[in-house]
Design an enzyme around this catalytic site. Structure first.
Site, PDB file in Angstrom:
ATOM      1  N   GLN A   1       0.815  -1.225   0.000  1.00  0.00           N
ATOM      2  CA  GLN A   1       0.000   0.000   0.000  1.00  0.00           C
ATOM      3  C   GLN A   1       0.843   1.267   0.000  1.00  0.00           C
ATOM      4  O   GLN A   1       0.320   2.353  -0.277  1.00  0.00           O
ATOM      5  CB  GLN A   1      -0.951   0.002   1.197  1.00  0.00           C
ATOM      6  CG  GLN A   1      -0.268   0.161   2.539  1.00  0.00           C
ATOM      7  CD  GLN A   1      -1.228  -0.028   3.710  1.00  0.00           C
ATOM      8  OE1 GLN A   1      -1.567  -1.146   4.077  1.00  0.00           O
ATOM      9  NE2 GLN A   1      -1.662   1.076   4.300  1.00  0.00           N
TER      10      GLN A   1
ATOM     11  N   CYS B   1      -5.171   0.536   3.485  1.00  0.00           N
ATOM     12  CA  CYS B   1      -5.246  -0.864   3.913  1.00  0.00           C
ATOM     13  C   CYS B   1      -6.626  -1.460   3.658  1.00  0.00           C
ATOM     14  O   CYS B   1      -6.748  -2.600   3.213  1.00  0.00           O
ATOM     15  CB  CYS B   1      -4.907  -0.970   5.387  1.00  0.00           C
ATOM     16  SG  CYS B   1      -5.983   0.034   6.440  1.00  0.00           S
TER      17      CYS B   1
ATOM     18  N   HIS C   1      -6.277  -1.158  11.344  1.00  0.00           N
ATOM     19  CA  HIS C   1      -5.668  -1.684  10.132  1.00  0.00           C
ATOM     20  C   HIS C   1      -6.534  -2.794   9.539  1.00  0.00           C
ATOM     21  O   HIS C   1      -6.913  -3.726  10.245  1.00  0.00           O
ATOM     22  CB  HIS C   1      -4.263  -2.210  10.472  1.00  0.00           C
ATOM     23  CG  HIS C   1      -3.422  -2.557   9.289  1.00  0.00           C
ATOM     24  ND1 HIS C   1      -3.286  -1.732   8.196  1.00  0.00           N
ATOM     25  CD2 HIS C   1      -2.671  -3.654   9.025  1.00  0.00           C
ATOM     26  CE1 HIS C   1      -2.486  -2.313   7.312  1.00  0.00           C
ATOM     27  NE2 HIS C   1      -2.103  -3.467   7.788  1.00  0.00           N
TER      28      HIS C   1
END
Ligand SMILES: *[C@@H]1O[C@H](CO)[C@@H](O)[C@H](O)[C@H]1NC(C)=O
Ligand SMILES: *[C@@H]1O[C@H](CO)[C@@H](O)[C@H](O)[C@H]1NC(C)=O
Length: 320
Positions: A126, A132, A267
């Site tokens: 990323q 994410c 995340h």
């Protein structure tokens, strides 16, 4: 006197060299360059602190006091605080929407690995963009497309970053269930059609879609429900508290100090497997920090120990 100075300088050079050399090779390996000399100095200091941290941790691992190893990886020039701030962009409340719930089948096998069934594509990166959530979304969709249609085509994160503005915020963060909603409505290009750029841009989606999605399914917030979903459906998008994984290298991450708090999930990743290694139950998690992070891009983390919020947010898409 002169001799002494030369001797002292030589001594200094010998002791200072390894750290400098390590720093130089770190910068070369990861293509690092810094805006100013001051920043470079500050980064070098942070780097040295992280090297020390890794060495101390790995000595504890050797002594049997830790379950996993750390490495001086590409994030070694960031403080833990900077790393956490980079992750924590949008962890606000999930928008209200009608969700379908996963129905437990209770037929999940003892162990499952979707990589062996060719339902997991290559690890992506990323970069320094809080996308994410888009990688977790494409990972789950790629999995279902492989399982249901035997099609293994990488899907576009950049389209989600640029175009999914109804609920999500590109490089400033987002959420997987709402991203499934976007794909239901608008479809999704392949990675080739709409390649990743690691920054926000204007929406340039082409018409047509690689996948047709019917619905997004929410899985009950327990590790046993997550196991049922991974064991019977395919790779599952999850959210975790990822701050402690900055310098993770390999082994089963198992630390009771890792927060298990829904409000701290920061995340989005993809659970692709679970099993037991030497008596320790684990999850295998596909990350989007490149193959040069962790275990070739993966994290192995203890299962059924409420580790880092695993199991608190679980979702997968159903293809039409
Ligand atoms: C899936 O695709 C591969 C490669 O295209 C092919 O070799 C294989 O036979 C296919 N499997 C099924 C079950 O259709
Ligand atoms: C599990 O056991 C094998 C064989 O004894 C060993 O090589 C491996 O490092 C062990 N794994 C863990 C996580 O302890």
């Amino acid at each position: 006197m002169k001799l002494f100075i030369i001797f002292a300088a030589a001594l200094l050079a010998v002791t200072a060299l390894p750290a400098q050399q390590h720093w130089t090779s770190f910068k070369a390996k990861h293509g690092k360059s810094y805006a100013s000399l001051e920043e470079e100095r500050a980064r070098f200091q942070i780097f040295q602190d992280n090297v020390q941290k890794v060495n101390t941790h790995n000595a504890r691992y050797e002594a049997g006091l830790e379950t996993y190893t750390m490495a001086v990886n590409k994030f070694a020039d960031l403080t833990p605080k900077e790393f956490g701030a980079m992750l924590r962009r949008n962890n606000g409340p999930i928008p209200r929407m009608t969700l379908t719930s996963h129905v437990q089948s209770d037929t999940a096998p003892e162990a499952m690995d979707w990589r062996e069934r060719k339902a997991v594509l290559a690890v992506k990166d990323q970069g320094y963009c809080g996308s994410c959530w888009a990688f977790s979304t494409t990972g789950a969709l790629e999995g279902q497309n492989a399982i249901k249609n035997n099609v293994t085509v990488p899907l576009s994160e950049q389209q989600l970053v640029d175009c999914d503005k109804e609920y999500n915020e590109g490089c400033n963060g987002g959420d997987m269930l709402t991203a499934f909603e976007y794909v239901i409505k608008h479809g999704l290009n392949s990675e080739d059609e709409y390649p990743y750029e690691a920054e926000d841009g204007k929406c340039r989606a082409k018409s047509g879609s690689v996948v047709q999605v019917k619905e997004g399914v929410s899985v009950e917030a327990t590790e046993s429900a997550l196991r049922d979903a991974v064991g019977t459906v395919g790779p599952v998008s999850i959210a975790i508290y990822a701050d402690p994984f900055q310098l993770y290298n390999d082994g089963i991450f198992d630390k009771t100090t890792c927060y298990n708090d829904r409000d701290l999930l920061d995340h989005g990743v993809l659970v692709v497997a679970y099993g037991t290694e030497n008596g320790t139950q684990y999850w295998d998690v596909k990350n989007s920090w490149g193959e040069d992070w962790g275990m070739n891009g993966y994290l192995r983390v203890a299962r059924n120990k409420k580790m880092c919020g695993i199991g608190l947010y679980n979702a997968y898409p159903v293809l039409a």
